[in-house]
Design an enzyme around this catalytic site. Structure first.
Site, PDB file in Angstrom:
ATOM      1  CG  ASN A 193      -1.705   1.239   1.410  1.00 46.08           C
ATOM      2  OD1 ASN A 193      -1.830   2.017   0.471  1.00 46.08           O
ATOM      3  ND2 ASN A 193      -2.268   1.442   2.595  1.00 46.08           N
ATOM      4  CD1 TRP A 194       3.400   0.992  -2.850  1.00 43.33           C
ATOM      5  CD2 TRP A 194       3.278   2.025  -4.829  1.00 43.33           C
ATOM      6  NE1 TRP A 194       4.014   0.180  -3.777  1.00 43.33           N
ATOM      7  CE2 TRP A 194       3.955   0.784  -5.002  1.00 43.33           C
ATOM      8  CE3 TRP A 194       3.080   2.843  -5.951  1.00 43.33           C
ATOM      9  CZ2 TRP A 194       4.435   0.360  -6.250  1.00 43.33           C
ATOM     10  CZ3 TRP A 194       3.564   2.421  -7.196  1.00 43.33           C
ATOM     11  CH2 TRP A 194       4.228   1.197  -7.333  1.00 43.33           C
ATOM     12  CE  LYS A 195       0.280   3.448   4.799  1.00 44.05           C
ATOM     13  NZ  LYS A 195       0.053   3.582   6.212  1.00 44.05           N
ATOM     14  CG  HIS A 244      -5.963   1.552   5.207  1.00 38.97           C
ATOM     15  ND1 HIS A 244      -5.512   2.489   6.108  1.00 38.97           N
ATOM     16  CD2 HIS A 244      -4.907   0.740   4.946  1.00 38.97           C
ATOM     17  CE1 HIS A 244      -4.227   2.253   6.369  1.00 38.97           C
ATOM     18  NE2 HIS A 244      -3.838   1.193   5.685  1.00 38.97           N
ATOM     19  CD  GLU A 277      -3.551  -2.814   7.365  1.00 37.61           C
ATOM     20  OE1 GLU A 277      -2.422  -2.937   6.919  1.00 37.61           O
ATOM     21  OE2 GLU A 277      -4.281  -1.854   7.100  1.00 37.61           O
ATOM     22  CB  SER A 287       5.163  -1.748  12.071  1.00 33.21           C
ATOM     23  OG  SER A 287       4.700  -0.426  12.286  1.00 33.21           O
ATOM     24  N   GLY A 301       2.794  -1.222   4.318  1.00 32.94           N
ATOM     25  CA  GLY A 301       2.771   0.201   3.991  1.00 32.94           C
ATOM     26  C   GLY A 301       4.181   0.697   3.694  1.00 32.94           C
ATOM     27  N   GLY A 302       4.794   1.300   4.700  1.00 30.70           N
ATOM     28  CA  GLY A 302       6.099   1.956   4.532  1.00 30.70           C
ATOM     29  C   GLY A 302       7.127   1.123   3.786  1.00 30.70           C
TER      30      GLY A 302
END
Ligand code: PEP
Length: 247
Positions: free
Chosen positions: A9-11, A93, A165, A210, A231-232
């Protein structure tokens, strides 16, 4: 055997240049046992779909509107996303629940819209730190799950995935322990199994919050953990590849 899935998920990150560089690396990614999904910002959805065409990578949207069309300035319909060639969509989300006021009812409508358009929805559920501290993490997650099942029926979940999540783990560097993740995944599967054993056994349940290359293998080791929503670390090709390999 359930497929392993790792989704990035590149947000709201990236530019034409950074995404090209990321895709140049990801296109080489080889993780034959794993379905790898990318969720770029909507502005780049079409370009990413074209760039990965013919590769093993699949592409989804981070959000859709519940209606097929209409006077909803700035919104994007599930059918449009499908029309571009996307296959998946994130629904519910915690950032959408928190910053855009998405209630369980709205999430259920979007889930239903995704199915109507032929997209695979990934339903995100998770408790806040307060809910965990108060001992009602499982109750909070089940309420989110039940709202969708009540709206679409359990058999509709055959064409979906779930991502557990915990809200306190997203973007904080503090992941759930493998034991806590497995425990919630098992509870989610049991909830579905009580309604339909076949749906429960086939349902990929991803962990998100994370994930890094350092903790991925342990988190994915749980019997009910079928992969991850990242994510990150999905913005770094090497880290994302190592997470895919851990799955
Ligand atoms: C997410 O955005 O779904 C997520 C899990 O983020 P991160 O991996 O950065 O915690």
């Amino acid at each position: 055997m359930r497929r392993r899935v790792v989704a990035g998920n590149w947000k709201m990150h990236g530019s034409t240049a950074t995404i090209e560089r990321l895709l140049d690396a990801l296109i080489q990614l080889r993780a034959p046992q794993v379905d790898v999904l990318l969720f770029p910002p909507i502005a780049y959805l079409s370009a990413v779909i074209e760039r990965v065409r013919g590769s093993e990578l699949a592409v989804g949207a981070q959000n859709i509107h519940a209606e097929s069309s209409g006077a909803f300035t700035g919104e994007v319909a599930a059918e449009m996303v499908k029309d571009l060639g996307a296959t998946h969509v994130l629904v519910g989300h915690s950032e959408r629940r928190r910053w855009f006021g998405e209630t369980d009812a709205i999430v259920a409508q979007k889930f239903s819209a995704a199915l109507r358009a032929g997209l695979v929805p990934i339903l995100c559920v998770g408790e806040t730190s307060e809910q965990r501290d108060e001992g009602c993490a499982e109750q909070a997650v089940m309420m989110q799950l039940d709202a969708v099942i009540a709206a679409v029926g359990v058999t509709a979940l055959r064409r979906a995935m779930i991502a557990y999540e915990p809200v306190w783990a997203i973007g904080t560097g503090r992941s759930a322990t493998p034991v806590d993740a497995q425990s919630m995944h098992s509870a989610i599967r049991a909830r579905i199994r009580a309604l339909d054993a076949m749906v429960a056994d086939g349902m990929p349940i991803l962990y998100g919050g994370s994930i890094t290359p350092a903790n991925a293998a342990a988190l994915f080791g749980g019997a009910d953990v079928d992969g991850g929503l990242v994510g990150g670390a999905s913005l770094n090709a090497e880290q994302f590849e190592n997470i895919c390999k851990a799955a």
